[in-house]
Design a protein around this motif. Structure first.
Motif, PDB file in Angstrom:
ATOM      1  N   ARG A  13     -37.629  12.664 -19.006  1.00 47.19           N
ATOM      2  CA  ARG A  13     -37.426  11.235 -18.763  1.00 47.19           C
ATOM      3  C   ARG A  13     -38.783  10.559 -18.830  1.00 47.19           C
ATOM      4  O   ARG A  13     -39.723  10.955 -18.139  1.00 47.19           O
ATOM      5  CB  ARG A  13     -36.778  11.034 -17.397  1.00 47.19           C
ATOM      6  CG  ARG A  13     -36.495   9.576 -17.036  1.00 47.19           C
ATOM      7  CD  ARG A  13     -35.952   9.498 -15.627  1.00 47.19           C
ATOM      8  NE  ARG A  13     -35.832   8.136 -15.146  1.00 47.19           N
ATOM      9  CZ  ARG A  13     -34.680   7.495 -14.997  1.00 47.19           C
ATOM     10  NH1 ARG A  13     -33.550   8.117 -15.288  1.00 47.19           N
ATOM     11  NH2 ARG A  13     -34.653   6.265 -14.548  1.00 47.19           N
ATOM     12  N   CYS A  33     -29.928  11.092 -27.875  1.00 45.63           N
ATOM     13  CA  CYS A  33     -30.418  10.752 -26.533  1.00 45.63           C
ATOM     14  C   CYS A  33     -29.345  10.042 -25.715  1.00 45.63           C
ATOM     15  O   CYS A  33     -28.778   9.038 -26.151  1.00 45.63           O
ATOM     16  CB  CYS A  33     -31.659   9.866 -26.656  1.00 45.63           C
ATOM     17  SG  CYS A  33     -32.211   9.145 -25.088  1.00 45.63           S
ATOM     18  N   PHE A  66     -29.644   8.117 -23.182  1.00 43.98           N
ATOM     19  CA  PHE A  66     -30.046   6.746 -22.873  1.00 43.98           C
ATOM     20  C   PHE A  66     -29.742   5.816 -24.048  1.00 43.98           C
ATOM     21  O   PHE A  66     -29.360   4.662 -23.852  1.00 43.98           O
ATOM     22  CB  PHE A  66     -31.543   6.685 -22.533  1.00 43.98           C
ATOM     23  CG  PHE A  66     -31.900   7.341 -21.229  1.00 43.98           C
ATOM     24  CD1 PHE A  66     -31.914   6.609 -20.049  1.00 43.98           C
ATOM     25  CD2 PHE A  66     -32.225   8.685 -21.172  1.00 43.98           C
ATOM     26  CE1 PHE A  66     -32.248   7.199 -18.847  1.00 43.98           C
ATOM     27  CE2 PHE A  66     -32.554   9.288 -19.976  1.00 43.98           C
ATOM     28  CZ  PHE A  66     -32.565   8.557 -18.803  1.00 43.98           C
ATOM     29  N   VAL A  67     -29.925   6.325 -25.275  1.00 39.92           N
ATOM     30  CA  VAL A  67     -29.601   5.533 -26.463  1.00 39.92           C
ATOM     31  C   VAL A  67     -28.092   5.425 -26.629  1.00 39.92           C
ATOM     32  O   VAL A  67     -27.558   4.347 -26.910  1.00 39.92           O
ATOM     33  CB  VAL A  67     -30.246   6.149 -27.720  1.00 39.92           C
ATOM     34  CG1 VAL A  67     -29.836   5.360 -28.967  1.00 39.92           C
ATOM     35  CG2 VAL A  67     -31.761   6.171 -27.593  1.00 39.92           C
ATOM     36  N   CYS A  87     -40.825   6.973 -26.112  1.00 37.66           N
ATOM     37  CA  CYS A  87     -39.494   7.323 -25.635  1.00 37.66           C
ATOM     38  C   CYS A  87     -38.409   6.647 -26.478  1.00 37.66           C
ATOM     39  O   CYS A  87     -38.678   5.779 -27.302  1.00 37.66           O
ATOM     40  CB  CYS A  87     -39.325   6.945 -24.163  1.00 37.66           C
ATOM     41  SG  CYS A  87     -39.413   5.173 -23.790  1.00 37.66           S
ATOM     42  N   THR A  88     -37.184   7.107 -26.254  1.00 33.79           N
ATOM     43  CA  THR A  88     -36.010   6.487 -26.869  1.00 33.79           C
ATOM     44  C   THR A  88     -35.011   6.143 -25.760  1.00 33.79           C
ATOM     45  O   THR A  88     -34.697   7.004 -24.946  1.00 33.79           O
ATOM     46  CB  THR A  88     -35.341   7.450 -27.876  1.00 33.79           C
ATOM     47  OG1 THR A  88     -35.005   8.689 -27.233  1.00 33.79           O
ATOM     48  CG2 THR A  88     -36.270   7.738 -29.044  1.00 33.79           C
ATOM     49  N   GLU A 114     -36.965   2.556 -27.044  1.00 28.66           N
ATOM     50  CA  GLU A 114     -38.173   1.796 -26.713  1.00 28.66           C
ATOM     51  C   GLU A 114     -38.168   0.547 -27.593  1.00 28.66           C
ATOM     52  O   GLU A 114     -37.957   0.637 -28.800  1.00 28.66           O
ATOM     53  CB  GLU A 114     -39.427   2.635 -26.940  1.00 28.66           C
ATOM     54  CG  GLU A 114     -40.692   1.954 -26.448  1.00 28.66           C
ATOM     55  CD  GLU A 114     -41.867   2.922 -26.284  1.00 28.66           C
ATOM     56  OE1 GLU A 114     -42.966   2.444 -25.952  1.00 28.66           O
ATOM     57  OE2 GLU A 114     -41.684   4.133 -26.496  1.00 28.66           O
ATOM     58  N   GLN A 147     -37.635  -3.122 -21.174  1.00 34.74           N
ATOM     59  CA  GLN A 147     -36.307  -2.535 -21.172  1.00 34.74           C
ATOM     60  C   GLN A 147     -35.257  -3.439 -21.796  1.00 34.74           C
ATOM     61  O   GLN A 147     -35.453  -4.645 -21.946  1.00 34.74           O
ATOM     62  CB  GLN A 147     -35.893  -2.183 -19.751  1.00 34.74           C
ATOM     63  CG  GLN A 147     -35.687  -3.392 -18.839  1.00 34.74           C
ATOM     64  CD  GLN A 147     -35.200  -3.013 -17.450  1.00 34.74           C
ATOM     65  OE1 GLN A 147     -35.182  -1.844 -17.070  1.00 34.74           O
ATOM     66  NE2 GLN A 147     -34.797  -4.006 -16.672  1.00 34.74           N
ATOM     67  N   ARG A 162     -28.495   2.148 -16.745  1.00 29.53           N
ATOM     68  CA  ARG A 162     -28.866   3.499 -17.155  1.00 29.53           C
ATOM     69  C   ARG A 162     -27.595   4.353 -17.147  1.00 29.53           C
ATOM     70  O   ARG A 162     -26.630   4.019 -16.448  1.00 29.53           O
ATOM     71  CB  ARG A 162     -29.884   4.128 -16.188  1.00 29.53           C
ATOM     72  CG  ARG A 162     -31.151   3.309 -15.957  1.00 29.53           C
ATOM     73  CD  ARG A 162     -32.093   3.344 -17.129  1.00 29.53           C
ATOM     74  NE  ARG A 162     -33.332   2.631 -16.823  1.00 29.53           N
ATOM     75  CZ  ARG A 162     -33.556   1.355 -17.126  1.00 29.53           C
ATOM     76  NH1 ARG A 162     -32.616   0.652 -17.744  1.00 29.53           N
ATOM     77  NH2 ARG A 162     -34.697   0.779 -16.808  1.00 29.53           N
ATOM     78  N   SER A 195     -39.166   0.250 -20.571  1.00 32.22           N
ATOM     79  CA  SER A 195     -37.955   0.931 -21.022  1.00 32.22           C
ATOM     80  C   SER A 195     -37.989   2.364 -20.514  1.00 32.22           C
ATOM     81  O   SER A 195     -39.057   2.971 -20.407  1.00 32.22           O
ATOM     82  CB  SER A 195     -37.894   0.908 -22.549  1.00 32.22           C
ATOM     83  OG  SER A 195     -36.669   1.417 -23.012  1.00 32.22           O
ATOM     84  N   GLY A 216     -36.202   6.259 -20.957  1.00 30.49           N
ATOM     85  CA  GLY A 216     -35.361   7.072 -21.824  1.00 30.49           C
ATOM     86  C   GLY A 216     -35.884   8.478 -21.970  1.00 30.49           C
ATOM     87  O   GLY A 216     -36.698   8.944 -21.161  1.00 30.49           O
ATOM     88  N   CYS A 217     -35.439   9.149 -23.009  1.00 29.47           N
ATOM     89  CA  CYS A 217     -35.900  10.498 -23.312  1.00 29.47           C
ATOM     90  C   CYS A 217     -37.219  10.428 -24.070  1.00 29.47           C
ATOM     91  O   CYS A 217     -37.436   9.505 -24.856  1.00 29.47           O
ATOM     92  CB  CYS A 217     -34.870  11.239 -24.182  1.00 29.47           C
ATOM     93  SG  CYS A 217     -33.243  11.400 -23.435  1.00 29.47           S
TER      94      CYS A 217
END
Length: 242
Positions: free
Chosen positions: A56, A102, A104-105, A174-175, A177, A196, A201, A233, A235-236
């Motif tokens: 993360r 991902c 988060f995406v 990250c993704t 972003e 973000q 999330r 942002s 994410g991964c």
């Protein structure tokens, strides 16, 4: 809305892939090296295997006013090449680093497509880039990128950064972003917002609204200053080549 440029044009996902020759990637020097995430080797059944741990990560380290780096990347869906110059006619440009796998995406894909489609009608330029290593994550390769672009009706080109040099030039980590650049006349694109999409999330039960990013785009297109503090942002981590 058509994007200016001799070699690239905005194509909706319903169009078939072109038969253009194999595209060239622009080798850009990295601004600085980024951590490559957590990679470890493990043995299973007597054979060595590469294990990748999800990390993360928060977007960081790129200041407002940073000028958008040049890039030249292929769009797997169409075979077209896209460059920064193809967006010169847009008053603002949203550059998104995303990928296929991902969580988060995945949480935002439909809403990213909806939000960008709305603002592209108002003059926003938009492009998404996948820089993940397909050595460790083959599901993020060009063929799957083209499938995602069709499935979610991305109104923007979804580009493949095989060398990962473009991600490094932008300072992406990250993704997803999000980098929102603003243009002032003939001046180069300068970073206006690096934050973000919203507070939502995966599994936090906060509705996806796109509030932060949409407010930033509204300000960029209307010439106003941001009235709020940017939140990074989350994410991964980008999966760098091992």
């Amino acid at each position: 809305m058509a994007v200016t440029g001799a070699r690239a044009r905005l194509l909706l996902p319903s169009l078939a892939a072109s038969s253009s020759p194999r595209p060239r990637l622009l080798a850009l020097p990295p601004r600085h090296r980024r951590p490559r995430g957590s990679l470890a080797s493990s043995a299973a059944g007597g054979r060595g295997q590469l294990r990748v741990r999800m990390a993360r990560t928060e977007s960081t380290g790129v200041a407002v006013g940073f000028r958008a780096p040049q890039f030249e990347l292929p769009e797997p869906l169409t075979g077209n090449l896209w460059t920064l110059d193809d967006f010169e006619g847009n008053p603002a440009l949203l550059v998104m680093f995303i990928c296929n796998h991902c969580p988060f995406v995945k949480h935002l894909k439909k809403d990213i497509a909806k939000l960008t489609s709305f603002y592209m009608e108002k003059g926003l330029g938009a492009v998404a880039i996948s820089s993940n290593s397909i050595r460790t994550h083959p599901q993020d390769g060009p063929e799957r990128m083209a499938e995602d672009a069709k499935l979610f009706n991305y109104p923007f080109p979804y580009l493949y950064d095989e060398s990962q040099e473009v991600a490094k030039a932008f300072g992406a980590v990250c993704t997803p972003e999000f980098f929102l650049f603003k243009k002032d006349g003939r001046r180069p694109f300068e970073l206006f917002y690096h934050g973000q999409f919203d507070d939502s999330r995966p599994s936090n039960n906060v509705p996806v609204t796109g509030r932060d990013l949409s407010r930033a785009i509204d300000c960029a297109l209307s010439g106003q200053e941001l009235p709020f503090v940017q939140k990074p942002s989350v994410g991964c981590s980008i999966k760098w080549h091992p």
